[in-house]
Every structure is written in structure tokens, then in C-alpha cells.
Design a protein around this motif. Structure first.
Motif, short mmCIF file in Angstrom:
data_model
loop_
_atom_site.label_atom_id
_atom_site.label_comp_id
_atom_site.label_asym_id
_atom_site.label_seq_id
_atom_site.Cartn_x
_atom_site.Cartn_y
_atom_site.Cartn_z
N MET A 55 -21.64 -7.56 9.19
CA MET A 55 -21.09 -8.99 9.13
C MET A 55 -22.28 -9.88 8.71
O MET A 55 -22.06 -10.98 7.91
CB MET A 55 -20.55 -9.32 10.42
CG MET A 55 -19.33 -8.56 10.85
SD MET A 55 -18.93 -9.11 12.51
CE MET A 55 -17.94 -7.59 13.10
N SER A 56 -23.32 -9.84 9.23
CA SER A 56 -24.65 -10.48 8.65
C SER A 56 -24.79 -10.52 7.39
O SER A 56 -25.10 -11.56 6.65
CB SER A 56 -25.86 -10.42 9.90
OG SER A 56 -25.57 -10.74 11.01
N TRP A 57 -24.79 -9.30 7.07
CA TRP A 57 -25.02 -8.90 5.37
C TRP A 57 -24.04 -9.56 4.58
O TRP A 57 -24.32 -10.34 3.39
CB TRP A 57 -25.16 -7.49 5.43
CG TRP A 57 -25.39 -7.09 3.88
CD1 TRP A 57 -26.72 -6.86 3.29
CD2 TRP A 57 -24.74 -6.88 2.55
NE1 TRP A 57 -26.61 -6.44 2.07
CE2 TRP A 57 -25.29 -6.65 1.55
CE3 TRP A 57 -23.15 -7.34 2.50
CZ2 TRP A 57 -24.81 -6.50 0.41
CZ3 TRP A 57 -22.71 -6.97 1.21
CH2 TRP A 57 -23.53 -6.55 0.11
N MET A 58 -22.69 -9.55 5.17
CA MET A 58 -21.72 -10.14 4.23
C MET A 58 -22.12 -11.71 4.04
O MET A 58 -21.94 -12.55 3.13
CB MET A 58 -20.34 -10.07 4.86
CG MET A 58 -19.60 -8.70 4.46
SD MET A 58 -19.50 -8.87 2.77
CE MET A 58 -17.98 -9.97 2.62
N ALA A 59 -22.44 -12.42 5.36
CA ALA A 59 -22.81 -13.95 5.44
C ALA A 59 -24.05 -14.01 4.43
O ALA A 59 -23.84 -15.15 3.53
CB ALA A 59 -23.15 -13.92 6.83
N GLU A 60 -24.98 -13.27 4.38
CA GLU A 60 -26.10 -13.54 3.49
C GLU A 60 -25.37 -13.73 2.07
O GLU A 60 -25.95 -14.36 1.33
CB GLU A 60 -27.18 -12.38 3.67
CG GLU A 60 -27.75 -12.87 5.13
CD GLU A 60 -28.66 -11.58 5.11
OE1 GLU A 60 -28.93 -10.67 4.26
OE2 GLU A 60 -29.34 -11.44 6.34
N VAL A 61 -24.62 -12.38 1.74
CA VAL A 61 -24.33 -12.42 0.40
C VAL A 61 -23.26 -13.81 -0.32
O VAL A 61 -23.41 -14.16 -1.20
CB VAL A 61 -23.34 -11.08 0.09
CG1 VAL A 61 -22.71 -11.13 -1.10
CG2 VAL A 61 -24.40 -9.97 0.34
N LEU A 62 -22.55 -13.74 0.81
CA LEU A 62 -21.68 -15.31 0.67
C LEU A 62 -22.48 -16.51 0.56
O LEU A 62 -22.26 -17.46 -0.06
CB LEU A 62 -20.51 -15.08 1.59
CG LEU A 62 -19.61 -14.14 1.67
CD1 LEU A 62 -18.64 -14.17 2.84
CD2 LEU A 62 -18.77 -14.34 0.30
#
Length: 82
Positions: A55-62
Motif C-alpha cells: 500500500m505504501s509503495w502504491m502511494a509513492e507511485v501514485l
């Protein structure tokens, strides 16, 4: 079994998402990451530590794609785990 197949697909998507992110193709990385996270949510236990990491990785990409509202949702969900 089915879980093993799904986890193999999750691993493939994770590799693809990381490669796309490295190429600065953030929107495409988010698509692969979202599919990966969907599999994790189906297959892994609710307390699995890789879920908040993903989820944190997704936040960073977004955030890199300047999709702030979507990023905030993933960030909030990841922080709720801690």
C-alpha cells in the motif's frame, strides 16, 4: 494449487511494476501494482506485513504520477496498519 498460482502472478506483477517505476512510467506501474495488491488481498492473511508495504509503495507511485487523492487513500490504509 490456486493460491500458489496467484502468488506467482503477484510476483510477476511486482517485478513488472518495479521495472515500470524505474522507467518513470508511473501510471503503468500503478496499474500493475493495483493488480498485485488485489491478489495479495485475496490470498494473504489480513495481518500479513507485505500488505501495508504494498500500500505504501502504491502511494509513492501514485504521488510520483501526481494522483494525490488516490495516493492519499493508499497512504491512509497503510498507516492504519501501524
Amino acid at each position: 494449487d490456486e493460491s500458489d498460482k496467484l502468488l506467482a502472478e503477484r510476483d510477476r506483477l511486482w517485478t513488472q511494476a518495479q521495472e515500470l517505476r524505474a522507467e518513470k512510467k508511473f501510471a503503468e506501474a500503478a496499474v500493475a501494482g493495483r493488480a498485485m495488491l488485489e491478489i495479495e488481498r485475496k490470498v494473504l492473511d489480513a495481518d500479513e506485513e507485505s500488505l501495508p508495504f504494498s500500500m505504501s509503495w502504491m502511494a509513492e507511485v501514485l504521488e510520483a504520477a501526481e494522483r494525490w487523492d488516490e495516493a492519499a487513500g493508499y497512504r491512509d490504509e497503510a498507516l492504519a496498519w501501524h
